[in-house]
Design a protein around this motif. Sequence first.
Motif, PDB file in Angstrom:
ATOM      1  N   GLY A  98       0.801  -1.218   0.000  1.00 53.77           N
ATOM      2  CA  GLY A  98       0.000   0.000   0.000  1.00 53.77           C
ATOM      3  C   GLY A  98       0.832   1.265   0.000  1.00 53.77           C
ATOM      4  N   SER A  99       2.176   1.107   0.080  1.00 50.66           N
ATOM      5  CA  SER A  99       3.072   2.256   0.016  1.00 50.66           C
ATOM      6  C   SER A  99       3.299   2.664  -1.446  1.00 50.66           C
ATOM      7  CB  SER A  99       4.411   1.930   0.675  1.00 50.66           C
ATOM      8  OG  SER A  99       4.242   1.702   2.057  1.00 50.66           O
ATOM      9  N   TYR A 100       3.880   3.834  -1.635  1.00 51.09           N
ATOM     10  CA  TYR A 100       4.071   4.372  -2.985  1.00 51.09           C
ATOM     11  C   TYR A 100       5.506   4.857  -3.190  1.00 51.09           C
ATOM     12  CZ  TYR A 100      -0.932   4.417  -4.072  1.00 51.09           C
ATOM     13  OH  TYR A 100      -2.229   4.042  -4.332  1.00 51.09           O
ATOM     14  N   LEU A 101       5.931   4.804  -4.443  1.00 53.05           N
ATOM     15  CA  LEU A 101       7.189   5.400  -4.878  1.00 53.05           C
ATOM     16  C   LEU A 101       6.892   6.391  -5.991  1.00 53.05           C
ATOM     17  CD1 LEU A 101      10.350   5.552  -5.264  1.00 53.05           C
ATOM     18  CD2 LEU A 101      10.060   3.737  -6.972  1.00 53.05           C
ATOM     19  N   ALA A 102       7.415   7.606  -5.861  1.00 53.71           N
ATOM     20  CA  ALA A 102       7.408   8.577  -6.954  1.00 53.71           C
ATOM     21  C   ALA A 102       8.851   8.833  -7.334  1.00 53.71           C
ATOM     22  CB  ALA A 102       6.730   9.881  -6.532  1.00 53.71           C
ATOM     23  N   ALA A 103       9.187   8.648  -8.606  1.00 48.89           N
ATOM     24  CA  ALA A 103      10.588   8.758  -9.031  1.00 48.89           C
ATOM     25  C   ALA A 103      10.676   9.385 -10.405  1.00 48.89           C
ATOM     26  CB  ALA A 103      11.251   7.379  -9.040  1.00 48.89           C
ATOM     27  N   SER A 104      11.858   9.932 -10.704  1.00 42.61           N
ATOM     28  CA  SER A 104      12.079  10.567 -12.006  1.00 42.61           C
ATOM     29  C   SER A 104      13.538  10.455 -12.380  1.00 42.61           C
ATOM     30  CB  SER A 104      11.668  12.042 -11.954  1.00 42.61           C
ATOM     31  OG  SER A 104      12.597  12.783 -11.166  1.00 42.61           O
ATOM     32  N   ASN A 105      13.834  10.804 -13.622  1.00 43.19           N
ATOM     33  CA  ASN A 105      15.213  10.832 -14.119  1.00 43.19           C
ATOM     34  C   ASN A 105      15.242  11.664 -15.396  1.00 43.19           C
ATOM     35  OD1 ASN A 105      17.683   8.650 -13.324  1.00 43.19           O
ATOM     36  ND2 ASN A 105      18.003   9.828 -15.191  1.00 43.19           N
ATOM     37  N   PHE A 106      16.362  12.346 -15.630  1.00 44.05           N
ATOM     38  CA  PHE A 106      16.555  12.945 -16.946  1.00 44.05           C
ATOM     39  C   PHE A 106      16.589  11.827 -17.979  1.00 44.05           C
ATOM     40  CE2 PHE A 106      18.356  16.710 -14.708  1.00 44.05           C
ATOM     41  CZ  PHE A 106      17.618  17.684 -15.360  1.00 44.05           C
ATOM     42  N   VAL A 107      16.004  12.081 -19.141  1.00 47.06           N
ATOM     43  CA  VAL A 107      15.904  11.045 -20.163  1.00 47.06           C
ATOM     44  C   VAL A 107      16.954  11.252 -21.253  1.00 47.06           C
ATOM     45  CG1 VAL A 107      14.108  12.316 -21.438  1.00 47.06           C
ATOM     46  CG2 VAL A 107      14.337   9.848 -21.741  1.00 47.06           C
ATOM     47  N   ALA A 108      17.638  10.177 -21.596  1.00 43.40           N
ATOM     48  CA  ALA A 108      18.636  10.228 -22.661  1.00 43.40           C
ATOM     49  C   ALA A 108      17.941  10.258 -24.006  1.00 43.40           C
ATOM     50  CB  ALA A 108      19.544   9.005 -22.577  1.00 43.40           C
ATOM     51  N   SER A 109      18.404  11.117 -24.882  1.00 40.56           N
ATOM     52  CA  SER A 109      17.821  11.207 -26.218  1.00 40.56           C
ATOM     53  C   SER A 109      18.828  11.871 -27.143  1.00 40.56           C
ATOM     54  CB  SER A 109      16.526  12.025 -26.189  1.00 40.56           C
ATOM     55  OG  SER A 109      16.795  13.410 -26.064  1.00 40.56           O
ATOM     56  N   ALA A 110      18.456  11.953 -28.417  1.00 44.42           N
ATOM     57  CA  ALA A 110      19.311  12.613 -29.402  1.00 44.42           C
ATOM     58  C   ALA A 110      19.109  14.118 -29.409  1.00 44.42           C
ATOM     59  CB  ALA A 110      19.026  12.042 -30.795  1.00 44.42           C
ATOM     60  N   SER A 111      18.231  14.613 -28.552  1.00 45.67           N
ATOM     61  CA  SER A 111      17.945  16.044 -28.492  1.00 45.67           C
ATOM     62  C   SER A 111      19.203  16.837 -28.159  1.00 45.67           C
ATOM     63  CB  SER A 111      16.878  16.323 -27.435  1.00 45.67           C
ATOM     64  OG  SER A 111      16.882  17.676 -27.050  1.00 45.67           O
ATOM     65  N   PRO A 112      19.494  17.892 -28.916  1.00 47.09           N
ATOM     66  CA  PRO A 112      20.660  18.727 -28.597  1.00 47.09           C
ATOM     67  C   PRO A 112      20.602  19.289 -27.184  1.00 47.09           C
ATOM     68  CG  PRO A 112      19.836  19.248 -30.789  1.00 47.09           C
ATOM     69  CD  PRO A 112      18.824  18.339 -30.168  1.00 47.09           C
ATOM     70  N   LYS A 113      19.399  19.659 -26.716  1.00 47.64           N
ATOM     71  CA  LYS A 113      19.275  20.200 -25.367  1.00 47.64           C
ATOM     72  C   LYS A 113      19.602  19.141 -24.327  1.00 47.64           C
ATOM     73  CE  LYS A 113      16.036  23.959 -26.319  1.00 47.64           C
ATOM     74  NZ  LYS A 113      17.037  24.999 -26.089  1.00 47.64           N
ATOM     75  N   SER A 114      19.158  17.912 -24.575  1.00 50.10           N
ATOM     76  CA  SER A 114      19.451  16.823 -23.651  1.00 50.10           C
ATOM     77  C   SER A 114      20.952  16.583 -23.564  1.00 50.10           C
ATOM     78  CB  SER A 114      18.735  15.544 -24.109  1.00 50.10           C
ATOM     79  OG  SER A 114      19.104  14.439 -23.315  1.00 50.10           O
ATOM     80  N   LYS A 115      21.613  16.500 -24.711  1.00 49.94           N
ATOM     81  CA  LYS A 115      23.049  16.245 -24.728  1.00 49.94           C
ATOM     82  C   LYS A 115      23.830  17.397 -24.109  1.00 49.94           C
ATOM     83  CE  LYS A 115      23.090  13.061 -28.666  1.00 49.94           C
ATOM     84  NZ  LYS A 115      23.591  11.947 -27.820  1.00 49.94           N
ATOM     85  N   ALA A 116      23.409  18.644 -24.390  1.00 54.57           N
ATOM     86  CA  ALA A 116      24.107  19.808 -23.845  1.00 54.57           C
ATOM     87  C   ALA A 116      23.974  19.859 -22.328  1.00 54.57           C
ATOM     88  CB  ALA A 116      23.550  21.089 -24.466  1.00 54.57           C
ATOM     89  N   LEU A 117      22.773  19.565 -21.822  1.00 55.25           N
ATOM     90  CA  LEU A 117      22.551  19.634 -20.388  1.00 55.25           C
ATOM     91  C   LEU A 117      23.312  18.520 -19.666  1.00 55.25           C
ATOM     92  CD1 LEU A 117      21.130  21.031 -18.059  1.00 55.25           C
ATOM     93  CD2 LEU A 117      19.129  19.584 -18.470  1.00 55.25           C
ATOM     94  N   GLU A 118      23.305  17.313 -20.214  1.00 59.27           N
ATOM     95  CA  GLU A 118      24.018  16.210 -19.578  1.00 59.27           C
ATOM     96  C   GLU A 118      25.519  16.501 -19.523  1.00 59.27           C
ATOM     97  OE1 GLU A 118      24.238  11.348 -19.695  1.00 59.27           O
ATOM     98  OE2 GLU A 118      23.747  12.409 -21.561  1.00 59.27           O
ATOM     99  N   ALA A 119      26.073  16.978 -20.637  1.00 62.15           N
ATOM    100  CA  ALA A 119      27.509  17.274 -20.681  1.00 62.15           C
ATOM    101  C   ALA A 119      27.877  18.364 -19.681  1.00 62.15           C
ATOM    102  CB  ALA A 119      27.910  17.694 -22.092  1.00 62.15           C
TER     103      ALA A 119
END
Length: 271
Positions: A188-209
Amino acid sequence: MSLDSDQEWAPPGVDAERPSVARVHDALLGGLENFASDRSVARRLKDAVPEVVDLVWCNRAFIGRVVDFLIREAGIRQIIDLGAGLPTVENTHEVAQFADPRSRVVYVDIDPMVEPHARALLNGNPYADAITADARDVASVLGHPALTRLIDLSQPTAILAIGLLHLFSDQENPHGLIQRYVAALPPGSYLAASNFVASASPKSKALEALLQATMGTGYFRDKAAIAAYFDGLVLVDPGVVHFPEWRPDDRLPGPLAPWEELLLGGVGRKP
């Protein structure tokens, strides 16, 4: 503390020269509890991804909707907020206690600046507290006296790991970490979780780097790896989705902006 200077005062245990995730987050929101090193990283993040401030507010809105669901619909009255960061608007305990004043919330963060500021905000609130602890040390977190005073782990409890898991490398095994927290909770307990998602997006790659270059952390993962955080749990509709798509307050106006596609999150219930 908010003014740039050659020597900024810092509380014991705080290295002003080393940027902190919690303080960079505070700087992005225009807060005052940060140092020149944090503001430098915040400026570089905004240069690389100008919408990063919108992304931070999107994260806050997601947390608010999740907490409101947990209290109003799921019947949860105990929340452990891992990697909570410095207090800002619509904090977890405020959203939870607006829905039910008896809701209990414990904030957990490794940055020593978080606990005193959170406690000042709580101002003697009997149903909320903050502790300084490393979320990777499950036993220390769950066994902390301030947590056990408020949270009865024999009763359904929600773990929030939003904005936390992308800080851990695969070698640190964030999936195993989450499994240990979930294992300590009753059905009956809950987990809420998230993560940055890997993709080919230039913004994704720039932010991760940039995150890895400036903070030494920031690990983007594909959707399958993010969904794996919820292995063994029953996903709450609409599943693991981009933040604006998770039970939005208003109907989505159209396709997501590129920056809105940088994060995936969800909520699962322990059967």
